[in-house]
Scaffold this active site. Sequence first.
Site, PDB file in Angstrom:
ATOM      1  N   ASP A   1     -33.726  13.368 -32.511  1.00 46.97           N
ATOM      2  CA  ASP A   1     -33.043  13.248 -31.208  1.00 46.97           C
ATOM      3  C   ASP A   1     -32.173  14.496 -31.003  1.00 46.97           C
ATOM      4  OD1 ASP A   1     -31.223  12.134 -28.989  1.00 46.97           O
ATOM      5  OD2 ASP A   1     -32.453  10.388 -29.418  1.00 46.97           O
TER       6      ASP A   1
ATOM      7  N   ASP B   1     -35.008  18.874 -30.218  1.00 42.84           N
ATOM      8  CA  ASP B   1     -35.191  18.905 -28.768  1.00 42.84           C
ATOM      9  C   ASP B   1     -36.690  19.075 -28.532  1.00 42.84           C
ATOM     10  OD1 ASP B   1     -35.516  19.585 -26.133  1.00 42.84           O
ATOM     11  OD2 ASP B   1     -33.824  20.990 -26.066  1.00 42.84           O
TER      12      ASP B   1
ATOM     13  N   ASN C   1     -41.317   9.287 -27.573  1.00 42.76           N
ATOM     14  CA  ASN C   1     -40.441   8.404 -26.794  1.00 42.76           C
ATOM     15  C   ASN C   1     -39.382   9.150 -25.981  1.00 42.76           C
ATOM     16  OD1 ASN C   1     -38.826   5.758 -26.346  1.00 42.76           O
ATOM     17  ND2 ASN C   1     -37.396   7.105 -27.442  1.00 42.76           N
TER      18      ASN C   1
ATOM     19  N   TYR D   1     -39.813  12.039 -12.197  1.00 41.19           N
ATOM     20  CA  TYR D   1     -40.036  11.050 -13.264  1.00 41.19           C
ATOM     21  C   TYR D   1     -41.395  10.381 -13.072  1.00 41.19           C
ATOM     22  CZ  TYR D   1     -39.033   7.183 -16.491  1.00 41.19           C
ATOM     23  OH  TYR D   1     -39.072   6.269 -17.524  1.00 41.19           O
TER      24      TYR D   1
ATOM     25  N   LYS E   1     -44.472  10.595 -15.768  1.00 43.60           N
ATOM     26  CA  LYS E   1     -44.994   9.410 -16.462  1.00 43.60           C
ATOM     27  C   LYS E   1     -46.462   9.160 -16.104  1.00 43.60           C
ATOM     28  CE  LYS E   1     -41.347   8.570 -18.852  1.00 43.60           C
ATOM     29  NZ  LYS E   1     -41.358   8.732 -20.315  1.00 43.60           N
TER      30      LYS E   1
ATOM     31  N   THR F   1     -31.048  -0.067 -21.473  1.00 46.67           N
ATOM     32  CA  THR F   1     -30.743   0.963 -22.470  1.00 46.67           C
ATOM     33  C   THR F   1     -29.678   1.884 -21.858  1.00 46.67           C
ATOM     34  OG1 THR F   1     -32.323   2.540 -21.564  1.00 46.67           O
ATOM     35  CG2 THR F   1     -33.178   1.001 -23.211  1.00 46.67           C
TER      36      THR F   1
HETATM   37  P1  NAP Z   1     -32.255   6.553 -23.605  1.00 35.31           P
HETATM   38  O1  NAP Z   1     -31.467   5.311 -23.744  1.00 35.31           O
HETATM   39  O2  NAP Z   1     -31.714   7.640 -22.756  1.00 35.31           O
HETATM   40  O3  NAP Z   1     -32.621   7.134 -25.044  1.00 35.31           O
HETATM   41  C1  NAP Z   1     -33.448   8.268 -25.126  1.00 35.31           C
HETATM   42  C2  NAP Z   1     -32.940   9.221 -26.149  1.00 35.31           C
HETATM   43  O4  NAP Z   1     -33.737  10.434 -26.065  1.00 35.31           O
HETATM   44  C3  NAP Z   1     -31.500   9.664 -25.885  1.00 35.31           C
HETATM   45  O5  NAP Z   1     -30.803   9.801 -27.091  1.00 35.31           O
HETATM   46  C4  NAP Z   1     -31.708  11.002 -25.205  1.00 35.31           C
HETATM   47  O6  NAP Z   1     -30.604  11.888 -25.246  1.00 35.31           O
HETATM   48  C5  NAP Z   1     -32.857  11.546 -26.012  1.00 35.31           C
HETATM   49  N1  NAP Z   1     -33.452  12.745 -25.409  1.00 35.31           N
HETATM   50  C6  NAP Z   1     -33.402  13.160 -24.123  1.00 35.31           C
HETATM   51  N2  NAP Z   1     -34.012  14.350 -23.995  1.00 35.31           N
HETATM   52  C7  NAP Z   1     -34.456  14.691 -25.228  1.00 35.31           C
HETATM   53  C8  NAP Z   1     -35.146  15.797 -25.749  1.00 35.31           C
HETATM   54  N3  NAP Z   1     -35.506  16.836 -24.974  1.00 35.31           N
HETATM   55  N4  NAP Z   1     -35.447  15.823 -27.056  1.00 35.31           N
HETATM   56  C9  NAP Z   1     -35.095  14.795 -27.851  1.00 35.31           C
HETATM   57  N5  NAP Z   1     -34.417  13.721 -27.433  1.00 35.31           N
HETATM   58  C10 NAP Z   1     -34.097  13.671 -26.128  1.00 35.31           C
HETATM   59  O7  NAP Z   1     -33.710   6.187 -23.007  1.00 35.31           O
HETATM   60  P2  NAP Z   1     -34.574   4.842 -23.088  1.00 35.31           P
HETATM   61  O8  NAP Z   1     -34.277   4.021 -21.906  1.00 35.31           O
HETATM   62  O9  NAP Z   1     -34.502   4.266 -24.448  1.00 35.31           O
HETATM   63  O10 NAP Z   1     -36.012   5.459 -22.817  1.00 35.31           O
HETATM   64  C11 NAP Z   1     -36.867   5.903 -23.847  1.00 35.31           C
HETATM   65  C12 NAP Z   1     -38.213   6.232 -23.238  1.00 35.31           C
HETATM   66  O11 NAP Z   1     -38.731   5.087 -22.561  1.00 35.31           O
HETATM   67  C13 NAP Z   1     -38.148   7.358 -22.199  1.00 35.31           C
HETATM   68  O12 NAP Z   1     -39.299   8.156 -22.299  1.00 35.31           O
HETATM   69  C14 NAP Z   1     -38.144   6.592 -20.885  1.00 35.31           C
HETATM   70  O13 NAP Z   1     -38.644   7.343 -19.832  1.00 35.31           O
HETATM   71  C15 NAP Z   1     -39.049   5.428 -21.233  1.00 35.31           C
HETATM   72  N6  NAP Z   1     -38.856   4.279 -20.372  1.00 35.31           N
HETATM   73  C16 NAP Z   1     -37.654   3.659 -20.319  1.00 35.31           C
HETATM   74  C17 NAP Z   1     -37.501   2.566 -19.482  1.00 35.31           C
HETATM   75  C18 NAP Z   1     -36.203   1.821 -19.377  1.00 35.31           C
HETATM   76  O14 NAP Z   1     -36.084   1.002 -18.463  1.00 35.31           O
HETATM   77  N7  NAP Z   1     -35.224   2.053 -20.233  1.00 35.31           N
HETATM   78  C19 NAP Z   1     -38.561   2.114 -18.699  1.00 35.31           C
HETATM   79  C20 NAP Z   1     -39.768   2.783 -18.787  1.00 35.31           C
HETATM   80  C21 NAP Z   1     -39.912   3.865 -19.625  1.00 35.31           C
HETATM   81  P3  NAP Z   1     -29.629  11.946 -23.951  1.00 35.31           P
HETATM   82  O15 NAP Z   1     -28.892  10.642 -23.952  1.00 35.31           O
HETATM   83  O16 NAP Z   1     -28.770  13.123 -24.237  1.00 35.31           O
HETATM   84  O17 NAP Z   1     -30.506  12.137 -22.743  1.00 35.31           O
END
Ligand code: NAP
Length: 256
Positions: free
Chosen positions: A37, A63, A90, A156, A160, A191
């Site tokens: 991360d 990153d 992810n 976004y 996706k 999240t």
């Molecule tokens: P989250 O809570 O923001 O956790 C994602 C983690 O990835 C955070 O620690 C984030 O850091 C980190 N990150 C961001 N950019 C990065 C990079 N370039 N390299 C490495 N790490 C990085 O997100 P989440 O909701 O768990 O989502 C995880 C995945 O599921 C994402 O791909 C998201 O699009 C997908 N998703 C989520 C949902 C939802 O409703 N939560 C729905 C559909 C799909 P920062 O906090 O600094 O950004």
Amino acid sequence: MKRVEGKVAVVTGGALGIGRESALLLARHGAKVAVTDINDEEGESVAREIAESGGTGKYWHLDTSREDSVARVFTEVAHEFGSIDILVNNAGIAGVNKPTHEITAEEWDTVLRININGVFYCTKHAVPYMQKAGGGSIINMSSIYGIVGAADLPPYHASKGAVRLMTKNDALIYAGDNIRVNSIHPGFIWTPLVEKLARESPEGLDAFRRGLDNRHPLGHVGEPEDIAYGVLYLASDEAKFITGSELVIDGGYTAQ
Ligand code: NAP
């Protein structure tokens, strides 16, 4: 029963939310987990939690939008744990929420650099280890927004949708190597990413959450664990005949 015993998993964006829960669950089921991360403190804490519960986990700062870092970290992971069998692509960001005609090129590129290029770089640098090992499982985190539109978050949606099709194409390219590639399409999962969207919304956190709950026929948003179990299944040999598929975990959102 441990479902991924002895396998090595890399989870990107593993410090928070869906990635965190996936890393913990994979470790609980016997995988050695590279938690990666850009949030170092939270990432270290996930690796510590894995170790404290008797599993094997280590944190790397990564990153995913930087190919040089991806190449270096994956080399270190393979050196530390022996190979890479499971890749959970992810890491992702929501990006700007403006109508398309108001988005700058830089805002657009920022989302694509992380959500698309990150998946490309990680896949590119994991595949040689999987080929050498005789197989593997790549799980790409797309979204319901990779299947249907919602009149918001234009870059976004674009990213996706791209991940959904990159998954199918890579599934075909690497089927002969016994590398399975599948996507997961979560509905709204509570999240830090979604909480941030809620806090920034004009209606405020509570009303935003109620609105999201109502958009899912099951009556509520999901939890990170709902997605982690999908990750675990696709990572395990239970899914040995599944590739190029899209696992929708959305409380009925896209069934409407
Ligand atoms: P989250 O809570 O923001 O956790 C994602 C983690 O990835 C955070 O620690 C984030 O850091 C980190 N990150 C961001 N950019 C990065 C990079 N370039 N390299 C490495 N790490 C990085 O997100 P989440 O909701 O768990 O989502 C995880 C995945 O599921 C994402 O791909 C998201 O699009 C997908 N998703 C989520 C949902 C939802 O409703 N939560 C729905 C559909 C799909 P920062 O906090 O600094 O950004």
